[in-house]
Design an enzyme around this catalytic site. Structure first.
Site, PDB file in Angstrom:
ATOM      1  N   ILE A  45      36.757  45.854  32.274  1.00  0.00           N
ATOM      2  CA  ILE A  45      36.161  47.192  32.199  1.00  0.00           C
ATOM      3  C   ILE A  45      36.185  47.702  30.756  1.00  0.00           C
ATOM      4  O   ILE A  45      35.191  48.241  30.250  1.00  0.00           O
ATOM      5  CB  ILE A  45      36.914  48.165  33.132  1.00  0.00           C
ATOM      6  CG1 ILE A  45      36.677  47.757  34.594  1.00  0.00           C
ATOM      7  CG2 ILE A  45      36.488  49.607  32.888  1.00  0.00           C
ATOM      8  CD1 ILE A  45      37.502  48.532  35.618  1.00  0.00           C
ATOM      9  N   ASN A  48      47.334  43.618  24.629  1.00  0.00           N
ATOM     10  CA  ASN A  48      48.236  42.484  24.370  1.00  0.00           C
ATOM     11  C   ASN A  48      47.603  41.149  24.795  1.00  0.00           C
ATOM     12  O   ASN A  48      48.261  40.120  24.792  1.00  0.00           O
ATOM     13  CB  ASN A  48      49.592  42.686  25.057  1.00  0.00           C
ATOM     14  CG  ASN A  48      49.482  42.657  26.574  1.00  0.00           C
ATOM     15  OD1 ASN A  48      48.384  42.514  27.126  1.00  0.00           O
ATOM     16  ND2 ASN A  48      50.612  42.776  27.252  1.00  0.00           N
ATOM     17  N   THR A  66      45.582  39.707  30.126  1.00  0.00           N
ATOM     18  CA  THR A  66      44.464  39.311  30.995  1.00  0.00           C
ATOM     19  C   THR A  66      43.127  39.583  30.309  1.00  0.00           C
ATOM     20  O   THR A  66      42.072  39.373  30.897  1.00  0.00           O
ATOM     21  CB  THR A  66      44.504  40.052  32.356  1.00  0.00           C
ATOM     22  OG1 THR A  66      44.593  41.472  32.113  1.00  0.00           O
ATOM     23  CG2 THR A  66      45.689  39.629  33.185  1.00  0.00           C
ATOM     24  N   ASP A  92      51.545  45.717  22.509  1.00  0.00           N
ATOM     25  CA  ASP A  92      51.834  46.063  23.903  1.00  0.00           C
ATOM     26  C   ASP A  92      51.981  47.575  24.040  1.00  0.00           C
ATOM     27  O   ASP A  92      52.643  48.198  23.212  1.00  0.00           O
ATOM     28  CB  ASP A  92      53.153  45.365  24.303  1.00  0.00           C
ATOM     29  CG  ASP A  92      53.265  45.223  25.793  1.00  0.00           C
ATOM     30  OD1 ASP A  92      53.359  46.245  26.482  1.00  0.00           O
ATOM     31  OD2 ASP A  92      53.235  44.075  26.272  1.00  0.00           O
ATOM     32  N   ALA A 116      45.040  49.962  29.958  1.00  0.00           N
ATOM     33  CA  ALA A 116      46.002  48.839  29.955  1.00  0.00           C
ATOM     34  C   ALA A 116      46.976  49.002  31.113  1.00  0.00           C
ATOM     35  O   ALA A 116      47.545  50.076  31.311  1.00  0.00           O
ATOM     36  CB  ALA A 116      46.764  48.799  28.635  1.00  0.00           C
ATOM     37  N   TYR A 170      51.945  49.014  42.798  1.00  0.00           N
ATOM     38  CA  TYR A 170      50.739  49.303  41.994  1.00  0.00           C
ATOM     39  C   TYR A 170      50.183  50.685  42.334  1.00  0.00           C
ATOM     40  O   TYR A 170      49.916  51.504  41.444  1.00  0.00           O
ATOM     41  CB  TYR A 170      49.687  48.219  42.261  1.00  0.00           C
ATOM     42  CG  TYR A 170      48.349  48.460  41.595  1.00  0.00           C
ATOM     43  CD1 TYR A 170      48.166  48.187  40.233  1.00  0.00           C
ATOM     44  CD2 TYR A 170      47.255  48.953  42.316  1.00  0.00           C
ATOM     45  CE1 TYR A 170      46.935  48.407  39.619  1.00  0.00           C
ATOM     46  CE2 TYR A 170      46.028  49.175  41.704  1.00  0.00           C
ATOM     47  CZ  TYR A 170      45.872  48.893  40.362  1.00  0.00           C
ATOM     48  OH  TYR A 170      44.648  49.110  39.747  1.00  0.00           O
ATOM     49  N   ASN A 209      35.910  49.726  43.810  1.00  0.00           N
ATOM     50  CA  ASN A 209      35.813  48.290  43.472  1.00  0.00           C
ATOM     51  C   ASN A 209      34.750  48.048  42.409  1.00  0.00           C
ATOM     52  O   ASN A 209      33.564  48.022  42.707  1.00  0.00           O
ATOM     53  CB  ASN A 209      35.492  47.477  44.730  1.00  0.00           C
ATOM     54  CG  ASN A 209      36.656  47.466  45.682  1.00  0.00           C
ATOM     55  OD1 ASN A 209      37.036  48.509  46.224  1.00  0.00           O
ATOM     56  ND2 ASN A 209      37.255  46.312  45.864  1.00  0.00           N
ATOM     57  N   PHE A 244      38.997  36.844  54.238  1.00  0.00           N
ATOM     58  CA  PHE A 244      40.276  37.224  54.860  1.00  0.00           C
ATOM     59  C   PHE A 244      39.957  38.306  55.883  1.00  0.00           C
ATOM     60  O   PHE A 244      39.610  39.419  55.520  1.00  0.00           O
ATOM     61  CB  PHE A 244      41.269  37.710  53.805  1.00  0.00           C
ATOM     62  CG  PHE A 244      41.696  36.622  52.860  1.00  0.00           C
ATOM     63  CD1 PHE A 244      42.597  35.646  53.287  1.00  0.00           C
ATOM     64  CD2 PHE A 244      41.179  36.543  51.577  1.00  0.00           C
ATOM     65  CE1 PHE A 244      42.985  34.621  52.435  1.00  0.00           C
ATOM     66  CE2 PHE A 244      41.552  35.520  50.728  1.00  0.00           C
ATOM     67  CZ  PHE A 244      42.460  34.556  51.152  1.00  0.00           C
TER      68      PHE A 244
HETATM   69  N1  LIG Z   1      38.526  46.290  38.372  1.00  0.00           N
HETATM   70  C1  LIG Z   1      38.670  47.194  39.332  1.00  0.00           C
HETATM   71  O1  LIG Z   1      37.975  47.161  40.362  1.00  0.00           O
HETATM   72  C2  LIG Z   1      39.698  48.299  39.197  1.00  0.00           C
HETATM   73  C3  LIG Z   1      39.909  49.153  40.297  1.00  0.00           C
HETATM   74  C4  LIG Z   1      40.854  50.177  40.170  1.00  0.00           C
HETATM   75  C5  LIG Z   1      41.519  50.390  38.970  1.00  0.00           C
HETATM   76  N2  LIG Z   1      41.310  49.535  37.930  1.00  0.00           N
HETATM   77  C6  LIG Z   1      42.045  49.793  36.674  1.00  0.00           C
HETATM   78  O2  LIG Z   1      41.166  49.704  35.570  1.00  0.00           O
HETATM   79  C7  LIG Z   1      41.876  49.235  34.424  1.00  0.00           C
HETATM   80  C8  LIG Z   1      41.143  48.035  33.812  1.00  0.00           C
HETATM   81  O3  LIG Z   1      41.129  46.981  34.782  1.00  0.00           O
HETATM   82  P1  LIG Z   1      40.249  45.652  34.618  1.00  0.00           P
HETATM   83  O4  LIG Z   1      39.690  45.339  35.958  1.00  0.00           O
HETATM   84  O5  LIG Z   1      39.362  45.762  33.442  1.00  0.00           O
HETATM   85  O6  LIG Z   1      41.413  44.572  34.377  1.00  0.00           O
HETATM   86  P2  LIG Z   1      41.663  43.566  33.145  1.00  0.00           P
HETATM   87  O7  LIG Z   1      42.860  42.769  33.512  1.00  0.00           O
HETATM   88  O8  LIG Z   1      40.420  42.845  32.809  1.00  0.00           O
HETATM   89  O9  LIG Z   1      42.014  44.585  31.964  1.00  0.00           O
HETATM   90  C9  LIG Z   1      43.314  45.052  31.685  1.00  0.00           C
HETATM   91  C10 LIG Z   1      43.542  44.903  30.190  1.00  0.00           C
HETATM   92  O10 LIG Z   1      44.822  45.460  29.848  1.00  0.00           O
HETATM   93  C11 LIG Z   1      45.501  44.557  28.983  1.00  0.00           C
HETATM   94  N3  LIG Z   1      46.946  44.775  29.155  1.00  0.00           N
HETATM   95  C12 LIG Z   1      47.697  44.501  30.259  1.00  0.00           C
HETATM   96  N4  LIG Z   1      48.989  44.837  30.055  1.00  0.00           N
HETATM   97  C13 LIG Z   1      49.040  45.343  28.792  1.00  0.00           C
HETATM   98  C14 LIG Z   1      50.101  45.843  27.978  1.00  0.00           C
HETATM   99  N5  LIG Z   1      51.360  45.908  28.447  1.00  0.00           N
HETATM  100  N6  LIG Z   1      49.817  46.253  26.717  1.00  0.00           N
HETATM  101  C15 LIG Z   1      48.549  46.186  26.233  1.00  0.00           C
HETATM  102  N7  LIG Z   1      47.516  45.711  26.949  1.00  0.00           N
HETATM  103  C16 LIG Z   1      47.753  45.295  28.214  1.00  0.00           C
HETATM  104  C17 LIG Z   1      45.050  43.177  29.433  1.00  0.00           C
HETATM  105  O11 LIG Z   1      45.230  42.182  28.452  1.00  0.00           O
HETATM  106  C18 LIG Z   1      43.577  43.444  29.745  1.00  0.00           C
HETATM  107  O12 LIG Z   1      42.761  43.262  28.618  1.00  0.00           O
HETATM  108  C19 LIG Z   1      43.304  48.923  34.908  1.00  0.00           C
HETATM  109  O13 LIG Z   1      44.105  50.057  34.639  1.00  0.00           O
HETATM  110  C20 LIG Z   1      43.126  48.758  36.406  1.00  0.00           C
HETATM  111  O14 LIG Z   1      44.312  49.043  37.101  1.00  0.00           O
HETATM  112  C21 LIG Z   1      40.416  48.493  38.010  1.00  0.00           C
END
Ligand SMILES: NC(=O)c1ccc[n+]([C@@H]2O[C@H](COP(=O)([O-])OP(=O)(O)OC[C@H]3O[C@@H](n4cnc5c(N)ncnc54)[C@H](O)[C@@H]3O)[C@@H](O)[C@H]2O)c1
Length: 311
Positions: free
Chosen positions: A12, A32, A35, A53, A76, A145, A174, A206
């Site tokens: 995102i 960091n 992911t 981080d 993050a 979470y 989603n 599932f």
């Molecule tokens: N994708 C979805 O459908 C969805 C739904 C609800 C909420 N979210 C929230 O949206 C946000 C982005 O999610 P995403 O789907 O892009 O996931 P993603 O895993 O692609 O992005 C998360 C990013 O945060 C970084 N990160 C993780 N821990 C870290 C830390 N300790 N310090 C610095 N960076 C860190 C990761 O390297 C990654 O680039 C998150 O907060 C997630 O909980 C996503």
């Protein structure tokens, strides 16, 4: 205008970084790379991609002091529900404590802040009865979470109430689209289904496949974030970021069949514990600010399939 996107190298975050970069904001990413990937944000130079981080509180505070960001989008997080169940103490330090530190550092040292946006999640609703999900109804977290997202969004709201900070939280439903990583079995189900179609693999439902979700194409999320970022009336609020549409996994499967002009094998397995049967968002509060989802699930999936097969 300076904007800090934590987690900006992820799925995102990379879309938000791309958008604000195109709008000529000075985009900083703090990630960091756990992911996320540098290659997701090739358009950001090394000086603006800070590999660190968010739990490194002293570093974060110094960064905020130094750069005086106009905007902060805090994404993050430990994003895997399973990981938060395995290691709730570590995950709360990222998902709650680091958020609180981010708020506190901005409160103390950044008088320039115009908006702080926190990425919450539809997970906070858990298995509560009643559809659509409304922000001001009962919540029932089913995982660390969900609790962590709830705690952090409430802190974000409280910083508006106590200190008049311009904060907003968005409960993402989603989200799907390009750069979503299908490698984890707990990643967004659409990225997994798409990969199975690409590779002619078997897809496992599932449960019976009738479960529904509110799927949002990532470009609609970008639209919503940009509206909230520029609207002072959103301060101190929490919004659902959904499409307002309820789509079953079987419907998604059928749409992929049409887009790929083929089918793949599929099977049904037991539903996963804690999995929610039906979910979709009430989005009137967000549409009243001007948000209007542009991508139907057919349009969004077509754009996604087109991207994944030409990149
Ligand atoms: N994708 C979805 O459908 C969805 C739904 C609800 C909420 N979210 C929230 O949206 C946000 C982005 O999610 P995403 O789907 O892009 O996931 P993603 O895993 O692609 O992005 C998360 C990013 O945060 C970084 N990160 C993780 N821990 C870290 C830390 N300790 N310090 C610095 N960076 C860190 C990761 O390297 C990654 O680039 C998150 O907060 C997630 O909980 C996503």
């Amino acid at each position: 205008m300076k904007i800090l996107i934590t987690g900006g190298a992820g799925f995102i975050g990379s879309h938000l970084a791309e958008y604000f970069n195109e709008q000529n904001y000075e985009v900083f990413i703090l990630d960091n790379l756990k992911t996320g990937y540098h290659s997701n944000v090739g358009f950001i130079d090394n000086a603006h991609l800070i590999d660190n981080d968010v739990t490194n509180s002293q570093f974060v505070t110094e960064l905020i002091k130094k750069e005086q960001f106009d905007y902060v989008i805090h994404l993050a997080a430990v994003v895997s529900v399973v990981e938060t169940i395995k290691n709730p103490i570590l995950s709360q330090s990222v998902n709650i404590e680091a958020t609180l530190n981010m708020l506190e550092s901005n409160r103390q040292y950044n008088k320039n802040l115009k908006k702080f946006i926190f990425a919450s999640s539809a997970a906070v609703y858990g298995n509560t009865e009643g559809l659509p999900k409304k922000v001001n109804t009962f919540i029932d977290p089913e995982s660390p979470y969900a609790i962590e997202k709830y705690a952090a969004e409430q802190y974000t709201k409280l910083y508006n109430k106590l200190f008049n900070m311009p904060t907003t939280s968005l409960r993402f439903f989603n989200i799907y689209g390009p750069r979503q990583d299908p490698s984890s079995p707990y990643s967004g189900v659409l990225s997994i289904m798409n990969e199975k179609f690409q590779n002619d693999d078997t897809f496992t439902f599932f449960g019976d496949g009738e479960q529904t979700r509110d799927f949002v194409y990532v470009k609609d999320l970008v639209q919503a974030v940009s509206i909230v970022l520029n609207n002072e009336n959103a301060n101190g609020k929490i919004y659902n970021l959904g499409s307002g549409e309820q789509i079953s996994l079987l419907q998604i499967f059928n749409t992929f069949e049409k887009l790929y002009n083929k089918t793949i094998n599929y099977k049904f397995s037991d539903s996963r514990s804690g999995d929610i049967k039906h979910s979709y968002a009430q989005i009137e509060e967000l549409t009243s600010l001007g948000y209007k989802p542009k991508y139907s699930v057919e349009d969004g999936l077509a754009a996604y399939v087109n991207y994944t097969n030409h990149s």
